[in-house]
Motif scaffolding. Structure first.
Motif, PDB file in Angstrom:
ATOM      1  N   SER A   1       0.814  -1.217   0.000  1.00 49.13           N
ATOM      2  CA  SER A   1       0.000   0.000   0.000  1.00 49.13           C
ATOM      3  C   SER A   1       0.845   1.262   0.000  1.00 49.13           C
ATOM      4  O   SER A   1       0.342   2.350   0.264  1.00 49.13           O
ATOM      5  CB  SER A   1      -0.942   0.000   1.213  1.00 49.13           C
ATOM      6  OG  SER A   1      -1.864  -1.059   1.134  1.00 49.13           O
ATOM      7  N   GLY A   2       2.154   1.142  -0.293  1.00 50.50           N
ATOM      8  CA  GLY A   2       2.970   2.327  -0.452  1.00 50.50           C
ATOM      9  C   GLY A   2       3.986   2.529   0.648  1.00 50.50           C
ATOM     10  O   GLY A   2       4.202   1.669   1.509  1.00 50.50           O
ATOM     11  N   VAL A   3       4.618   3.701   0.618  1.00 45.70           N
ATOM     12  CA  VAL A   3       5.692   4.025   1.543  1.00 45.70           C
ATOM     13  C   VAL A   3       5.208   3.976   2.986  1.00 45.70           C
ATOM     14  O   VAL A   3       4.088   4.364   3.297  1.00 45.70           O
ATOM     15  CB  VAL A   3       6.284   5.415   1.205  1.00 45.70           C
ATOM     16  CG1 VAL A   3       5.278   6.530   1.419  1.00 45.70           C
ATOM     17  CG2 VAL A   3       7.564   5.665   1.988  1.00 45.70           C
ATOM     18  N   TYR A   4       6.055   3.439   3.862  1.00 42.10           N
ATOM     19  CA  TYR A   4       5.798   3.321   5.298  1.00 42.10           C
ATOM     20  C   TYR A   4       4.701   2.318   5.642  1.00 42.10           C
ATOM     21  O   TYR A   4       4.223   2.283   6.772  1.00 42.10           O
ATOM     22  CB  TYR A   4       5.462   4.682   5.939  1.00 42.10           C
ATOM     23  CG  TYR A   4       6.511   5.738   5.716  1.00 42.10           C
ATOM     24  CD1 TYR A   4       7.843   5.502   6.050  1.00 42.10           C
ATOM     25  CD2 TYR A   4       6.181   6.968   5.159  1.00 42.10           C
ATOM     26  CE1 TYR A   4       8.813   6.464   5.839  1.00 42.10           C
ATOM     27  CE2 TYR A   4       7.153   7.933   4.941  1.00 42.10           C
ATOM     28  CZ  TYR A   4       8.458   7.680   5.287  1.00 42.10           C
ATOM     29  OH  TYR A   4       9.422   8.637   5.072  1.00 42.10           O
ATOM     30  N   THR A   5       4.271   1.494   4.678  1.00 42.53           N
ATOM     31  CA  THR A   5       3.288   0.462   4.996  1.00 42.53           C
ATOM     32  C   THR A   5       3.987  -0.879   5.165  1.00 42.53           C
ATOM     33  O   THR A   5       5.065  -1.111   4.617  1.00 42.53           O
ATOM     34  CB  THR A   5       2.209   0.341   3.903  1.00 42.53           C
ATOM     35  OG1 THR A   5       2.814  -0.045   2.668  1.00 42.53           O
ATOM     36  CG2 THR A   5       1.489   1.662   3.715  1.00 42.53           C
ATOM     37  N   GLU A   6       3.357  -1.751   5.935  1.00 39.67           N
ATOM     38  CA  GLU A   6       3.938  -3.051   6.235  1.00 39.67           C
ATOM     39  C   GLU A   6       3.707  -4.041   5.089  1.00 39.67           C
ATOM     40  O   GLU A   6       2.702  -3.979   4.386  1.00 39.67           O
ATOM     41  CB  GLU A   6       3.326  -3.617   7.520  1.00 39.67           C
ATOM     42  CG  GLU A   6       3.635  -2.800   8.772  1.00 39.67           C
ATOM     43  CD  GLU A   6       5.115  -2.786   9.108  1.00 39.67           C
ATOM     44  OE1 GLU A   6       5.770  -3.832   8.904  1.00 39.67           O
ATOM     45  OE2 GLU A   6       5.616  -1.743   9.549  1.00 39.67           O
ATOM     46  N   VAL A   7       4.667  -4.943   4.929  1.00 37.24           N
ATOM     47  CA  VAL A   7       4.520  -6.026   3.954  1.00 37.24           C
ATOM     48  C   VAL A   7       3.483  -7.009   4.466  1.00 37.24           C
ATOM     49  O   VAL A   7       3.485  -7.387   5.635  1.00 37.24           O
ATOM     50  CB  VAL A   7       5.872  -6.734   3.732  1.00 37.24           C
ATOM     51  CG1 VAL A   7       5.690  -7.991   2.898  1.00 37.24           C
ATOM     52  CG2 VAL A   7       6.864  -5.781   3.093  1.00 37.24           C
ATOM     53  N   GLN A   8       2.581  -7.430   3.599  1.00 36.32           N
ATOM     54  CA  GLN A   8       1.527  -8.368   3.972  1.00 36.32           C
ATOM     55  C   GLN A   8       1.633  -9.635   3.126  1.00 36.32           C
ATOM     56  O   GLN A   8       1.693  -9.574   1.897  1.00 36.32           O
ATOM     57  CB  GLN A   8       0.139  -7.726   3.760  1.00 36.32           C
ATOM     58  CG  GLN A   8      -0.099  -6.444   4.548  1.00 36.32           C
ATOM     59  CD  GLN A   8      -0.222  -6.693   6.038  1.00 36.32           C
ATOM     60  OE1 GLN A   8      -0.603  -7.785   6.457  1.00 36.32           O
ATOM     61  NE2 GLN A   8       0.100  -5.683   6.840  1.00 36.32           N
ATOM     62  N   GLY A   9       1.650 -10.778   3.784  1.00 36.50           N
ATOM     63  CA  GLY A   9       1.555 -12.060   3.077  1.00 36.50           C
ATOM     64  C   GLY A   9       2.630 -12.309   2.046  1.00 36.50           C
ATOM     65  O   GLY A   9       2.347 -12.837   0.972  1.00 36.50           O
ATOM     66  N   ASN A  10       3.879 -11.927   2.325  1.00 32.89           N
ATOM     67  CA  ASN A  10       4.982 -12.130   1.391  1.00 32.89           C
ATOM     68  C   ASN A  10       4.780 -11.429   0.052  1.00 32.89           C
ATOM     69  O   ASN A  10       5.293 -11.846  -0.981  1.00 32.89           O
ATOM     70  CB  ASN A  10       5.236 -13.628   1.152  1.00 32.89           C
ATOM     71  CG  ASN A  10       5.782 -14.318   2.384  1.00 32.89           C
ATOM     72  OD1 ASN A  10       6.667 -13.795   3.057  1.00 32.89           O
ATOM     73  ND2 ASN A  10       5.245 -15.493   2.695  1.00 32.89           N
ATOM     74  N   LEU A  11       4.002 -10.341   0.088  1.00 35.47           N
ATOM     75  CA  LEU A  11       3.758  -9.533  -1.104  1.00 35.47           C
ATOM     76  C   LEU A  11       4.569  -8.246  -0.971  1.00 35.47           C
ATOM     77  O   LEU A  11       4.312  -7.429  -0.094  1.00 35.47           O
ATOM     78  CB  LEU A  11       2.264  -9.227  -1.234  1.00 35.47           C
ATOM     79  CG  LEU A  11       1.803  -8.527  -2.510  1.00 35.47           C
ATOM     80  CD1 LEU A  11       2.061  -9.408  -3.730  1.00 35.47           C
ATOM     81  CD2 LEU A  11       0.311  -8.188  -2.408  1.00 35.47           C
ATOM     82  N   PHE A  12       5.572  -8.085  -1.837  1.00 35.81           N
ATOM     83  CA  PHE A  12       6.527  -6.980  -1.718  1.00 35.81           C
ATOM     84  C   PHE A  12       6.414  -6.041  -2.914  1.00 35.81           C
ATOM     85  O   PHE A  12       6.305  -6.487  -4.054  1.00 35.81           O
ATOM     86  CB  PHE A  12       7.956  -7.519  -1.656  1.00 35.81           C
ATOM     87  CG  PHE A  12       8.229  -8.396  -0.460  1.00 35.81           C
ATOM     88  CD1 PHE A  12       8.790  -7.876   0.694  1.00 35.81           C
ATOM     89  CD2 PHE A  12       7.917  -9.752  -0.489  1.00 35.81           C
ATOM     90  CE1 PHE A  12       9.046  -8.685   1.790  1.00 35.81           C
ATOM     91  CE2 PHE A  12       8.168 -10.565   0.601  1.00 35.81           C
ATOM     92  CZ  PHE A  12       8.732 -10.029   1.751  1.00 35.81           C
ATOM     93  N   ASP A  13       6.476  -4.758  -2.622  1.00 34.94           N
ATOM     94  CA  ASP A  13       6.589  -3.749  -3.668  1.00 34.94           C
ATOM     95  C   ASP A  13       8.079  -3.406  -3.778  1.00 34.94           C
ATOM     96  O   ASP A  13       8.676  -2.884  -2.837  1.00 34.94           O
ATOM     97  CB  ASP A  13       5.778  -2.509  -3.299  1.00 34.94           C
ATOM     98  CG  ASP A  13       5.845  -1.425  -4.364  1.00 34.94           C
ATOM     99  OD1 ASP A  13       6.953  -0.924  -4.616  1.00 34.94           O
ATOM    100  OD2 ASP A  13       4.800  -1.059  -4.918  1.00 34.94           O
ATOM    101  N   ILE A  14       8.684  -3.712  -4.915  1.00 38.15           N
ATOM    102  CA  ILE A  14      10.125  -3.509  -5.106  1.00 38.15           C
ATOM    103  C   ILE A  14      10.339  -2.494  -6.225  1.00 38.15           C
ATOM    104  O   ILE A  14       9.771  -2.628  -7.313  1.00 38.15           O
ATOM    105  CB  ILE A  14      10.823  -4.839  -5.420  1.00 38.15           C
ATOM    106  CG1 ILE A  14      10.727  -5.766  -4.192  1.00 38.15           C
ATOM    107  CG2 ILE A  14      12.279  -4.610  -5.813  1.00 38.15           C
ATOM    108  CD1 ILE A  14      11.354  -7.118  -4.379  1.00 38.15           C
ATOM    109  N   SER A  15      11.157  -1.467  -5.942  1.00 37.25           N
ATOM    110  CA  SER A  15      11.348  -0.382  -6.899  1.00 37.25           C
ATOM    111  C   SER A  15      12.753   0.185  -6.803  1.00 37.25           C
ATOM    112  O   SER A  15      13.538  -0.193  -5.926  1.00 37.25           O
ATOM    113  CB  SER A  15      10.318   0.725  -6.642  1.00 37.25           C
ATOM    114  OG  SER A  15      10.521   1.291  -5.348  1.00 37.25           O
ATOM    115  N   ASN A  16      13.074   1.112  -7.694  1.00 36.29           N
ATOM    116  CA  ASN A  16      14.381   1.768  -7.702  1.00 36.29           C
ATOM    117  C   ASN A  16      14.521   2.734  -6.533  1.00 36.29           C
ATOM    118  O   ASN A  16      13.561   3.367  -6.112  1.00 36.29           O
ATOM    119  CB  ASN A  16      14.573   2.539  -9.008  1.00 36.29           C
ATOM    120  CG  ASN A  16      13.446   3.516  -9.307  1.00 36.29           C
ATOM    121  OD1 ASN A  16      12.303   3.103  -9.524  1.00 36.29           O
ATOM    122  ND2 ASN A  16      13.745   4.790  -9.311  1.00 36.29           N
TER     123      ASN A  16
END
Length: 380
Positions: free
Chosen positions: A319-334
């Motif tokens: 859900s964006g910056v400062y949000t926790e990772v849920q269920g091994n679902l990661f947002d990965i970016s530069n």
């Protein structure tokens, strides 16, 4: 405004700046770059400076002083602020983008070979969605702390005229925030299309002044091309779709940005690139990302953190910056946006994601898995 009112306003501003500095100076929890670089000497030199539209040091440091969790803590009241408050902002920019080394000049825009990128995950085992976005601001306008209601509306009208000229896949419908009912708004937020307007850092920085005047979202029929109007920056240009086809996403993005740049004058600086409300979004202002499931790397977070750091990538929650990772679902970016071309930014994420998937597959070989471990998904 009479002289007495001006004197009172100036006194209030000076008091706010002094209180903000004291909060930063005394806090043992704040780790932001504002705290690191705003020494008493720098504060004394900058506290009396103003931009042409009245932006002050208080506008720059307010978020960093109020929120201990932020990493940067600085916002800029208008493009000119990057010169007026350079004594503080330049070392913050160097730290943020170059690890403390002196920043390189931003190269000219270069989207490179649009055929270079392919589908990162053709079988759909890992990547939920792919997104490339950037922020842009119109030349001649300040940022949120200095914008008037008329200027918000003028920016909206100007962007709307440009957007109405786009055709084909880039043709959009405009949805003003002020005309949405709550159910429609919440549905778009839940589906990760619309900004929620609840970021405490942006709120403190003044991004939600005169809300919802001039705010809205342009969206194509397929919901793969969006432009946010007057959220953090005056435009946020977004190309996105389910799955891992970085090639399709980047080609759409490049076409949209180049088409809009022919119609709109974007604020740009030779050294800093495209100018943004937040110094983290300078340079290309691009954030390329994949939303990816990593059950094995996710179970070894130290290894994943080490890998992304090595690859120059960063991890966020879904859900964006400062949000926790849920269920091994990661947002990965530069991590970096400044000092690189548009092609180089996206290439770094593309090649880094391929390496992350390779590492995940290697771990799978040593882990007992079941077919149900894979969840092809269309969440954006």
């Amino acid at each position: 405004m009479d002289n007495s009112s001006k004197i009172n306003m100036e006194s209030d501003t000076q008091n706010e700046m002094e209180e903000a500095f004291q909060k930063l100076e005394l806090s043992t929890e704040t780790k932001s770059l504002v705290k690191k670089h705003l020494t008493r000497e720098v504060f004394q030199q900058l506290k009396g400076r103003r931009t042409k539209n009245g932006g002050t040091l208080a506008d720059v440091i307010r978020t960093g002083a109020e929120h201990t969790h932020v990493m940067t803590g600085a916002f800029v009241p208008e493009p000119e602020g990057y010169q007026v408050f350079a004594l503080l902002l330049d070392p913050i920019i160097d730290d943020c983008h170059f690890g403390g080394q002196s920043a390189r000049n931003q190269p000219p825009p270069e989207f490179g070979d649009l055929k270079f990128f392919e589908n990162l995950d053709p079988e759909g085992h890992y990547i939920v969605s792919t997104r490339v976005r950037c922020g842009r601001n119109l030349e001649g306008f300040p940022f949120h702390p200095c914008l008037t209601e008329d200027q918000y509306e003028e920016i909206e009208r100007t962007i709307k005229v440009a957007m109405e000229s786009l055709e084909g896949e880039l043709a959009t419908t405009y949805y003003p925030l002020s005309e949405m009912d709550e159910d429609q708004k919440q549905k778009l937020i839940d589906d990760h299309y619309l900004f929620h307007g609840k970021d405490v850092s942006l709120e403190t920085a003044g991004a939600y002044r005169l809300w919802p005047t001039g705010r809205g979202i342009f969206m194509n029929q397929a919901k793969t091309f969006l432009v946010w109007c007057n959220e953090e920056d005056q435009l946020r240009i977004i190309s996105m779709q389910p799955g891992g086809d970085m090639g399709a996403v980047f080609r759409r993005f490049a076409e949209a940005v180049q088409s809009l740049e022919e119609k709109l004058p974007f604020a740009r600086h030779e050294r800093l690139g495209y100018l943004a409300f937040c110094p983290t979004n300078l340079g290309t202002a691009i954030r390329a990302s994949v939303l990816i499931r990593l059950p094995n790397l996710g179970a070894n977070r130290a290894l994943l953190d080490e890998l992304t750091e090595k690859l120059g990538l960063q991890i966020r929650g879904s859900s964006g910056v400062y949000t926790e990772v849920q269920g091994n679902l990661f947002d990965i970016s530069n991590k970096k946006r400044l000092g690189l071309t548009e092609f180089e930014v996206v290439k770094g994420v593309y090649e880094g994601t391929l390496e992350i998937i390779r590492q995940e597959r290697n771990l799978e070989k040593n882990t007992r898995t079941e077919k149900g471990n894979y969840f092809p998904c269309t969440l954006l």
